[in-house]
Write a protein that holds these residues in place. Structure first.
Motif, short mmCIF file in Angstrom:
data_model
loop_
_atom_site.label_atom_id
_atom_site.label_comp_id
_atom_site.label_asym_id
_atom_site.label_seq_id
_atom_site.Cartn_x
_atom_site.Cartn_y
_atom_site.Cartn_z
N ASP A 78 0.83 -1.20 0.00
CA ASP A 78 0.00 0.00 0.00
C ASP A 78 0.87 1.25 0.00
O ASP A 78 0.43 2.32 -0.38
CB ASP A 78 -0.90 0.03 1.25
N THR A 79 2.08 1.09 0.50
CA THR A 79 2.98 2.25 0.59
C THR A 79 4.33 1.90 -0.03
O THR A 79 5.34 1.79 0.66
CB THR A 79 3.20 2.66 2.06
N PRO A 80 4.33 1.68 -1.35
CA PRO A 80 5.60 1.31 -1.99
C PRO A 80 6.62 2.45 -1.88
O PRO A 80 6.24 3.61 -1.83
CB PRO A 80 5.21 1.09 -3.45
N SER A 81 7.88 2.08 -1.83
CA SER A 81 8.95 3.08 -1.74
C SER A 81 8.87 4.01 -2.95
O SER A 81 8.71 3.58 -4.09
CB SER A 81 10.30 2.37 -1.71
N ARG A 82 8.96 5.30 -2.68
CA ARG A 82 8.81 6.26 -3.76
C ARG A 82 9.97 6.17 -4.75
O ARG A 82 9.79 6.42 -5.94
CB ARG A 82 8.66 7.67 -3.19
N ARG A 83 11.14 5.80 -4.28
CA ARG A 83 12.26 5.66 -5.20
C ARG A 83 11.99 4.53 -6.20
O ARG A 83 12.19 4.67 -7.40
CB ARG A 83 13.55 5.36 -4.44
N GLU A 84 11.48 3.42 -5.70
CA GLU A 84 11.22 2.30 -6.60
C GLU A 84 10.04 2.61 -7.52
O GLU A 84 9.99 2.15 -8.65
CB GLU A 84 10.97 1.01 -5.80
N MET A 85 9.08 3.39 -7.02
CA MET A 85 7.97 3.80 -7.90
C MET A 85 8.51 4.56 -9.10
O MET A 85 8.05 4.40 -10.23
CB MET A 85 6.96 4.68 -7.14
N ASP A 86 9.52 5.38 -8.87
CA ASP A 86 10.10 6.14 -9.97
C ASP A 86 10.83 5.23 -10.97
O ASP A 86 10.75 5.42 -12.18
CB ASP A 86 11.04 7.22 -9.44
N MET A 87 11.51 4.22 -10.44
CA MET A 87 12.15 3.22 -11.32
C MET A 87 11.10 2.59 -12.22
O MET A 87 11.29 2.39 -13.41
CB MET A 87 12.77 2.09 -10.47
N LEU A 88 9.97 2.27 -11.59
CA LEU A 88 8.89 1.57 -12.28
C LEU A 88 8.20 2.49 -13.30
O LEU A 88 8.11 2.17 -14.49
CB LEU A 88 7.89 1.10 -11.21
N LEU A 89 7.73 3.63 -12.82
CA LEU A 89 6.89 4.49 -13.66
C LEU A 89 7.66 5.10 -14.83
O LEU A 89 7.09 5.31 -15.91
CB LEU A 89 6.25 5.61 -12.83
N SER A 90 8.94 5.38 -14.64
CA SER A 90 9.72 6.00 -15.71
C SER A 90 9.85 5.06 -16.90
O SER A 90 10.16 5.51 -18.01
CB SER A 90 11.10 6.42 -15.20
N SER A 91 9.61 3.77 -16.69
CA SER A 91 9.79 2.81 -17.79
C SER A 91 8.73 3.01 -18.88
O SER A 91 8.99 2.77 -20.06
CB SER A 91 9.73 1.38 -17.26
N GLY A 92 7.54 3.46 -18.50
CA GLY A 92 6.44 3.60 -19.47
C GLY A 92 6.82 4.53 -20.61
O GLY A 92 6.59 4.23 -21.80
N GLU A 93 7.40 5.67 -20.29
CA GLU A 93 7.75 6.65 -21.34
C GLU A 93 8.94 6.17 -22.17
O GLU A 93 9.07 6.51 -23.34
CB GLU A 93 8.11 8.02 -20.81
N ARG A 94 9.81 5.35 -21.57
CA ARG A 94 10.96 4.85 -22.34
C ARG A 94 10.50 3.92 -23.44
O ARG A 94 11.06 3.91 -24.54
CB ARG A 94 11.91 4.09 -21.41
#
Ligand code: ADP
Ligand code: ASP
Ligand code: MG
Length: 401
Positions: free
Chosen positions: A58-74
């Motif tokens: 429910d509270t994923p690490s924000r750093r890892e969220m960025d690793m994850l979410l940035s992949s979509g635009e790549r």
């Protein structure tokens, strides 16, 4: 000319759409302009990735969220480069980092601190179309950061500023900025031009067509933004500096923000420091309080109401419920929305707000909270009246004629 194109989620929503964006870019390049493209993730992709993370926490690490979410635009950036190369257009895809975008440390809502455009400029000089994955940069320690929802608009404006581009064209599924969301009011009219200030208000008050931070930056860097459709060749809307010679329109648009919730506190001890105490603990938890209303007190007690983004209501509720003194009763309401009228002409005219209040009253819509500034009036109403209120206000200010 150097033009930055930005394509949002629906514009690159599937492989056919990416192909058609490639054709548009290729045409612009062949017409003789230098083109830098900023892309979003394919529509629904970012939400899908968020849902994946929520599966585990429910509270994923924000750093890892960025690793994850940035992949979509790549993914989109690379696919568009491949599609362009196949059409014989020299193109190179870059991550935010490769494009030189440096941000602060605030994972998931980072601010751009600087852009070093050297690498992009080198590729442009070689005649290539540069395609940049939007919505991302890196922080000082080299970790990937993202810029907040809708952040590819911000990437595009920042890149346009750093390259001194002639324009930043934002492509979506609407062919410009309308007097209100055309999905709610089909009679909405497209504007040829809107000032940065009005656009900034509309965007911050809920018109998601442009991300508000991108408009703020465009104003600061004097980047000319043009909102256009990737589905047609229509002219679009220019967002720029207000022309002082132009007759200022009274009301230029209506915005709706459904992402609102209200906290009402009853029988609050009316003593110095109480508001400070309540709002400090909310601020410490990074909860964005928007409108605040406090009644005149009687017998040393007052009522205090405020709004927060709906997504933050559960956290706000937790904090307020734990506040165990000086408050008699607490209510939480997620079924509200905010409708706003925006126009620079309001600065010099009176009675604009009164017209809105009467129009809503005629429809029996109760206004629960009001806030005003020089160029806007915002009203909190029950969510079920959202669309009716937008159409009523659009009509009363004759925005459809
Ligand atoms: P993208 O996915 O390309 O970033 P968005 O969905 O963010 O596109 O923005 C486009 C949508 O914004 C439109 O489909 C439209 O429904 C909505 N919208 C809201 N207010 C307005 C407005 N005043 N003018 C134009 N579009 C608006
Ligand atoms: N993909 C990100 C989002 O959905 C950023 C963007 O599209 O601008 O919020
Ligand atoms: Mg958008």
């Amino acid at each position: 000319m150097l033009i930055v194109h930005k394509y949002g989620g629906t514009s690159v929503g599937n492989l056919e759409r990416i192909e058609s964006v490639a054709l548009r870019v290729s045409k612009a390049k062949k017409a003789g302009d230098d083109i830098v493209v900023v892309v979003s993730a394919m529509s629904g992709e970012t939400n899908k990735l968020i849902a994946y993370a929520k599966h585990f926490s429910d509270t994923p690490s924000r750093r890892e969220m960025d690793m994850l979410l940035s992949s979509g635009e790549r993914v989109t950036a690379a696919l568009l480069a491949i599609a362009l190369q196949e059409m014989g257009v020299d193109a190179v895809a870059m991550t935010g980092r490769q494009a030189g975008i440096k941000t602060d440390n605030a994972h998931t809502y980072a601010r751009i601190e600087s852009i070093d455009p050297t690498r992009m400029q080198g590729e442009i000089a070689k005649g290539k179309v540069v395609i940049v994955a939007g919505f991302q940069g890196i922080n000082q320690e080299g970790s990937v950061t993202t810029l907040g929802r809708g952040g590819s608009d911000l990437s595009a404006v920042a890149i346009a500023g750093s390259l001194n581009a002639d324009a930043c064209e934002i492509y979506s599924d609407v062919d410009g900025i309308y007097t209100t969301d055309p999905r709610i009011e089909p009679k909405a009219k497209k504007m040829d031009f809107i000032s940065y200030d009005e656009m900034l208000e509309l965007a911050s008050l809920g018109a998601k067509v442009l991300q508000s931070r991108s408009v703020e930056l465009a104003k600061k860097l004097k980047v000319k933004m043009i909102a256009k459709s990737s589905f047609s060749d229509a002219e679009g809307t220019i967002i720029g500096e207000e022309d002082k010679n132009m007759e200022a329109v009274l009301v230029s648009g209506i915005a709706l923000d459904r992402d609102q919730a209200r906290v009402s506190l009853r029988e609050v001890s009316d003593r110095p420091g109480i508001a400070a105490e309540i709002f400090t603990i909310l601020a410490e938890e990074q909860i964005n309080v928007d409108m605040i209303i406090q009644n005149a007190s009687s017998d040393g007690l007052t009522n205090l109401g405020f709004t927060v983004p709906q997504s933050e209501l559960p956290r706000a509720k937790g904090i307020i419920e734990a506040f165990d003194h000086d408050i008699g009763g607490k209510d939480f309401d997620a079924d509200i929305c905010k409708v706003s009228i925006v126009g620079v002409g309001m600065k010099s005219h009176s009675g604009v707000a009164a017209t809105a209040f009467s129009a809503l009253a005629k429809e029996n819509i109760n206004i629960e909270m009001i806030s005003t500034s020089e160029i806007k009036v915002s009203m909190i109403i029950a969510e079920k009246y959202a669309e009716l209120a937008v159409r009523t206000l659009h009509n009363v200010y004759e925005l459809d004629v």
